[in-house]
Design a protein around this motif. Structure first.
Motif, PDB file in Angstrom:
ATOM      1  N   ALA A 161       0.842  -1.171  -0.047  1.00 48.19           N
ATOM      2  CA  ALA A 161      -0.041  -0.153   0.056  1.00 48.19           C
ATOM      3  C   ALA A 161       1.055   1.220   0.029  1.00 48.19           C
ATOM      4  CB  ALA A 161      -0.996   0.294   1.074  1.00 48.19           C
ATOM      5  N   ILE A 162       0.353   2.452  -0.516  1.00 46.96           N
ATOM      6  CA  ILE A 162       1.164   3.551  -0.611  1.00 46.96           C
ATOM      7  C   ILE A 162       0.650   4.327   0.829  1.00 46.96           C
ATOM      8  CG2 ILE A 162       1.423   5.958  -1.618  1.00 46.96           C
ATOM      9  CD1 ILE A 162       2.439   3.458  -3.402  1.00 46.96           C
ATOM     10  N   PRO A 163       1.612   4.667   1.673  1.00 46.76           N
ATOM     11  CA  PRO A 163       1.313   5.471   2.839  1.00 46.76           C
ATOM     12  C   PRO A 163       0.721   6.853   2.426  1.00 46.76           C
ATOM     13  CG  PRO A 163       3.734   5.403   2.384  1.00 46.76           C
ATOM     14  CD  PRO A 163       3.159   4.357   1.505  1.00 46.76           C
ATOM     15  N   ARG A 164      -0.435   7.146   2.981  1.00 51.14           N
ATOM     16  CA  ARG A 164      -1.038   8.571   2.797  1.00 51.14           C
ATOM     17  C   ARG A 164      -1.714   8.931   3.887  1.00 51.14           C
ATOM     18  NH1 ARG A 164      -1.674   9.018  -2.880  1.00 51.14           N
ATOM     19  NH2 ARG A 164      -1.662   7.206  -4.350  1.00 51.14           N
ATOM     20  N   THR A 165      -1.820  10.358   3.722  1.00 53.22           N
ATOM     21  CA  THR A 165      -2.284  11.091   4.834  1.00 53.22           C
ATOM     22  C   THR A 165      -3.813  10.792   4.666  1.00 53.22           C
ATOM     23  OG1 THR A 165      -2.761  13.109   3.533  1.00 53.22           O
ATOM     24  CG2 THR A 165      -0.737  12.776   4.741  1.00 53.22           C
ATOM     25  N   GLY A 166      -4.722  11.423   5.821  1.00 47.59           N
ATOM     26  CA  GLY A 166      -6.033  11.282   5.974  1.00 47.59           C
ATOM     27  C   GLY A 166      -6.729  11.956   4.565  1.00 47.59           C
ATOM     28  N   SER A 167      -6.009  12.956   3.908  1.00 45.43           N
ATOM     29  CA  SER A 167      -6.732  13.646   2.770  1.00 45.43           C
ATOM     30  C   SER A 167      -6.152  12.868   1.595  1.00 45.43           C
ATOM     31  CB  SER A 167      -6.252  15.068   2.693  1.00 45.43           C
ATOM     32  OG  SER A 167      -4.703  15.154   2.516  1.00 45.43           O
ATOM     33  N   GLY A 168      -5.336  11.909   1.615  1.00 38.50           N
ATOM     34  CA  GLY A 168      -4.963  10.882   0.187  1.00 38.50           C
ATOM     35  C   GLY A 168      -3.592  11.124  -0.136  1.00 38.50           C
ATOM     36  N   LYS A 169      -2.987  12.151   0.322  1.00 43.73           N
ATOM     37  CA  LYS A 169      -1.652  12.613  -0.396  1.00 43.73           C
ATOM     38  C   LYS A 169      -0.654  11.388   0.305  1.00 43.73           C
ATOM     39  CE  LYS A 169      -2.547  17.610  -0.781  1.00 43.73           C
ATOM     40  NZ  LYS A 169      -1.920  18.836  -0.480  1.00 43.73           N
ATOM     41  N   ALA A 170       0.234  11.252  -0.794  1.00 42.91           N
ATOM     42  CA  ALA A 170       1.305  10.365  -0.238  1.00 42.91           C
ATOM     43  C   ALA A 170       2.287  10.958   0.738  1.00 42.91           C
ATOM     44  CB  ALA A 170       2.246   9.782  -1.630  1.00 42.91           C
ATOM     45  N   VAL A 171       2.606   9.990   1.778  1.00 39.89           N
ATOM     46  CA  VAL A 171       3.717  10.595   2.820  1.00 39.89           C
ATOM     47  C   VAL A 171       5.036  10.147   2.223  1.00 39.89           C
ATOM     48  CG1 VAL A 171       4.231  10.449   5.072  1.00 39.89           C
ATOM     49  CG2 VAL A 171       1.752   9.908   4.629  1.00 39.89           C
ATOM     50  N   ARG A 172       5.706  11.390   1.718  1.00 36.03           N
ATOM     51  CA  ARG A 172       6.865  11.268   1.145  1.00 36.03           C
ATOM     52  C   ARG A 172       8.007  10.700   2.009  1.00 36.03           C
ATOM     53  NH1 ARG A 172       8.090  15.652  -3.406  1.00 36.03           N
ATOM     54  NH2 ARG A 172       5.884  16.037  -4.145  1.00 36.03           N
ATOM     55  N   GLN A 173       8.158  11.218   3.358  1.00 32.81           N
ATOM     56  CA  GLN A 173       8.902  10.600   4.320  1.00 32.81           C
ATOM     57  C   GLN A 173       8.793   9.076   4.386  1.00 32.81           C
ATOM     58  OE1 GLN A 173      11.617  12.311   5.454  1.00 32.81           O
ATOM     59  NE2 GLN A 173      12.049  10.117   6.161  1.00 32.81           N
ATOM     60  N   ALA A 174       7.543   8.849   4.698  1.00 25.47           N
ATOM     61  CA  ALA A 174       7.506   7.130   4.905  1.00 25.47           C
ATOM     62  C   ALA A 174       7.632   6.398   3.505  1.00 25.47           C
ATOM     63  CB  ALA A 174       5.668   6.848   5.199  1.00 25.47           C
ATOM     64  N   LEU A 175       7.826   6.816   2.279  1.00 22.78           N
ATOM     65  CA  LEU A 175       8.461   6.149   1.151  1.00 22.78           C
ATOM     66  C   LEU A 175       9.783   6.174   1.174  1.00 22.78           C
ATOM     67  CD1 LEU A 175       5.931   7.981  -1.561  1.00 22.78           C
ATOM     68  CD2 LEU A 175       5.979   5.630  -0.527  1.00 22.78           C
ATOM     69  N   PHE A 176      10.429   7.215   1.660  1.00 27.03           N
ATOM     70  CA  PHE A 176      11.962   7.388   1.726  1.00 27.03           C
ATOM     71  C   PHE A 176      12.157   6.394   2.732  1.00 27.03           C
ATOM     72  CE2 PHE A 176      11.920  11.575  -0.506  1.00 27.03           C
ATOM     73  CZ  PHE A 176      12.714  11.374  -1.334  1.00 27.03           C
ATOM     74  N   ASP A 177      11.572   6.193   3.759  1.00 23.35           N
ATOM     75  CA  ASP A 177      11.725   5.263   4.986  1.00 23.35           C
ATOM     76  C   ASP A 177      11.949   3.986   4.400  1.00 23.35           C
ATOM     77  OD1 ASP A 177      12.006   7.217   6.715  1.00 23.35           O
ATOM     78  OD2 ASP A 177      10.191   7.170   7.650  1.00 23.35           O
ATOM     79  N   LEU A 178      10.992   3.572   3.385  1.00 22.01           N
ATOM     80  CA  LEU A 178      10.817   2.219   2.879  1.00 22.01           C
ATOM     81  C   LEU A 178      11.900   1.989   1.949  1.00 22.01           C
ATOM     82  CD1 LEU A 178       7.069   1.985   1.624  1.00 22.01           C
ATOM     83  CD2 LEU A 178       7.835   0.701   3.443  1.00 22.01           C
ATOM     84  N   LEU A 179      12.529   2.849   1.259  1.00 20.19           N
ATOM     85  CA  LEU A 179      13.502   2.898   0.319  1.00 20.19           C
ATOM     86  C   LEU A 179      14.835   2.602   1.502  1.00 20.19           C
ATOM     87  CD1 LEU A 179      14.280   3.126  -2.643  1.00 20.19           C
ATOM     88  CD2 LEU A 179      14.660   5.521  -2.293  1.00 20.19           C
ATOM     89  N   GLY A 180      14.730   3.429   2.327  1.00 18.51           N
ATOM     90  CA  GLY A 180      16.198   3.029   3.153  1.00 18.51           C
ATOM     91  C   GLY A 180      16.288   1.661   3.578  1.00 18.51           C
TER      92      GLY A 180
END
Length: 277
Positions: free
Chosen positions: A256-275
């Motif tokens: 799943a793509i980590p998203r805020t309550g408004s539906g926006k992707a959480v970039r920091q969470a994506l970078f964390d996944l990458l790390g």
């Protein structure tokens, strides 16, 4: 009341159960509802759908008309600093101007300017500025942040895009969504749109990752409909659809793509996944 996202036909089922006549949500809601559908779906009583927040892919706009034929789609663009809603693209313009967020509300003005604050002509990309009675006065108790976005040209949105000869606004993405890879401009929004048009992709997000040689490179996070879909196979599908500079240097499949309550992707969470990988 229920919290969280209900994606796919599950959301349509909830709307039908409750007799809803309209729904307002983020583009992520609509993408996850219409992209997996294989035949038109009719929801008794549902008359309209309002999408606002992030960029709504053109492919999803066209697919909505085919998959939800009884539902009128309103595509909107807004900012908290400008009273929430700023531009509206009504249903009768959806097909003709797919990709546009519409025209500004009465008495509001949206223009594109270059890095020196000069107006750019219709069709040319620049940073979007807003002026009019709905623009906020200030950020509470934060004069420094206020000075950074309010000036003689109005409110500096941080979004890039262009207007056309008829005053319709087209949003390309945030400042961070447009970057240079080896001297060539790349838009994460464009890469996301192309990915979402691939049937095997249920959801995705693209970020710009620093690179020692090229400056930045796009990395894609993908929720696949088929767990056997490999990054290599997906990249093969992308090659004829994107310029070479826009091809993701890496594709990660996620649940799943980590998203805020408004539906926006959480970039920091994506970078964390990458790390973590």
């Amino acid at each position: 009341a229920e919290a969280g996202f209900f994606f796919g036909e599950q959301l349509l089922d909830r709307l039908a159960e409750r007799g809803c006549t309209g729904f307002g949500g983020a583009p992520a809601h609509l993408v996850r509802v219409v992209e997996p559908l294989r035949e038109p779906r009719r929801v008794p009583g549902l008359r309209f759908w309002v999408s606002s927040g992030d960029h709504l892919p053109e492919h999803t706009i066209r697919r909505t008309a085919d998959m939800l034929p009884d539902v009128s789609l309103f595509n909107m663009y807004g900012l908290t600093e400008v009273s929430g809603r700023l531009c509206i693209l009504p249903p009768n313009q959806i097909r003709r101007r797919a990709g546009s967020v519409g025209r500004p509300l009465p008495d509001m003005r949206v223009v594109a300017r270059d890095e020196l604050g000069r107006l750019v002509p219709p069709g040319a990309t620049g940073e979007l500025y807003v002026d009019g009675p709905l623009v906020m006065r200030e950020y509470l108790d934060d004069p420094q942040a206020t000075a950074a976005v309010l000036g003689p040209h109005g409110f500096r949105t941080g979004d890039f895009g262009h207007t056309d000869d008829d005053g319709y606004v087209w949003v390309a993405g945030r400042r961070d969504d447009i970057f240079k890879r080896g001297g060539e401009k790349v838009s994460t929004v464009q890469v996301q749109q192309v990915l979402l048009a691939i049937p095997d992709v249920l959801d995705c997000a693209v970020v710009a990752v620093p690179d020692d040689v090229l400056g930045h490179v796009p990395v894609a996070f993908v929720v696949a409909a088929d767990e056997t879909l490999s990054p290599r196979a997906l990249l093969k599908q992308l090659r004829p659809l994107l310029p070479a500079a826009s091809l993701p240097s890496r594709i990660m499949t996620v649940d799943a793509i980590p998203r805020t309550g408004s539906g926006k992707a959480v970039r920091q969470a994506l970078f964390d996944l990458l790390g973590e990988s």
